[in-house]
Scaffold this motif. Structure first.
Motif, short mmCIF file in Angstrom:
data_model
loop_
_atom_site.label_atom_id
_atom_site.label_comp_id
_atom_site.label_asym_id
_atom_site.label_seq_id
_atom_site.Cartn_x
_atom_site.Cartn_y
_atom_site.Cartn_z
N THR A 1 4.97 -8.25 1.38
CA THR A 1 4.49 -7.65 -0.02
C THR A 1 5.91 -6.80 -0.24
N ARG B 1 3.10 -2.10 -6.08
CA ARG B 1 3.25 -3.31 -4.86
C ARG B 1 3.15 -4.66 -5.41
N TYR B 2 3.81 -5.65 -5.06
CA TYR B 2 3.45 -7.16 -5.47
C TYR B 2 3.16 -7.85 -4.13
N TYR B 3 2.35 -8.82 -4.58
CA TYR B 3 2.05 -9.87 -3.59
C TYR B 3 2.11 -11.15 -4.36
N LEU C 1 -0.16 -6.39 -7.35
CA LEU C 1 -0.94 -6.00 -6.51
C LEU C 1 -2.03 -4.75 -6.67
N ASP D 1 9.91 -1.11 1.54
CA ASP D 1 8.67 -1.66 1.14
C ASP D 1 7.44 -1.22 2.17
#
Length: 272
Positions: A117, A153-155, A160, A182
């Protein structure tokens, strides 16, 4: 759009809550969209049988066909349904045209285990006024200065979670904005010698406000999973309070339970 349809559509942007005598600020078409969206995700509609026709939905929820069409258009834009001319409207199968695998478990643990992520820092304020909920959790006076960290936060390039953390102002001298990479913030704190021993956590569902909806790319009023957690150090003092908002399309909270039958009142207990 003809004047009659414009007037009809305008009348639906009211404050009545579908299926209730209460009021809401959400437009009626958005309420219907939210209801149908949840039904699709719950598997209420089989993928080989069409959804009820527009007229049927209009009668069931006591709304106009214009409202039904607007709700269906929103679902179609999210690839949750597919319209087949002359056949009907169908829910897209999970993992197919609309689906994606949902993460399960504590996101921090998943990251430690190798989940790929990325985190975008939105705010790092060393003297932010602490809100009442966080103040109570950290034994601070409401409005007193605290370190506030907010990250998105990105997934797989999709939002996300939106997380906001508050720490006593003294922590601003232990971590800096440039250290916000991160990693989970707890990992960053532990690298400075801070040791977390236990935490108290609550899970609930909330409707996305304008800001959260924009950050997480969901509609205003869409359901979100909210996790609130207070972390305690070795001396039993609270030092971090965080709120995480999660898109249920990508995340679900999974727990393992065991049945404790050692007393006259058996209970389920969380084991992981």
């Amino acid at each position: 759009m003809p004047k009659s349809q414009k007037a009809e559509a305008a009348s639906e942007v009211g404050r009545r809550r579908l299926g209730s005598s209460q009021t809401t600020s959400l437009p009626v078409y958005h309420q219907l969209y939210t209801i149908l969206r949840q039904q699709i995700q719950d598997g209420l509609f089989g993928h080989d049988q069409p959804l009820p026709p527009e007229m049927s939905l209009s009668k069931t929820y006591d709304v106009s066909r214009v409202t039904v069409r607007r709700a269906l258009e929103m679902l179609e834009r999210e690839a949750l349904i597919v319209r087949r001319h002359g056949v009907g409207t169908f829910a897209c199968p999970p993992g197919g045209e609309s689906g994606s695998e949902r993460l399960a478990g504590l996101v921090e643990n998943l990251i430690t285990l190798g989940l790929d992520t990325t985190a975008k820092l939105i705010a790092f304020d060393a003297a932010a006024p602490v809100p009442a909920v966080a103040a109570a959790a950290l034994n601070l006076k409401p409005g007193s200065p605290a370190l506030r960290i907010e990250r998105l936060r990105y997934y797989k390039s999709k939002p996300l979670s939106l997380t906001t953390l508050f720490l006593p102002a003294a922590f601003a001298s232990r971590i800096s904005e440039k250290e916000m990479d991160d990693r989970p913030v707890m990992r960053i704190l532990e690298a400075t010698g801070i040791k977390a021993m236990r935490a108290e956590q609550t899970i609930s569902a909330v409707a996305a406000d304008d800001r959260a909806a924009n950050r997480l790319s969901v509609g205003v009023g869409a359901p979100l999973i909210r996790l609130r957690r207070t972390v305690f150090d070795e001396a039993g003092q609270p030092f971090e309070h965080q709120q995480g908002l999660y898109n249920p399309d990508q995340y679900e909270y999974h727990m393992l339970l065991t049945r404790d039958n050692s007393s006259s009142r058996p209970q389920w207990r969380h084991i992981g």
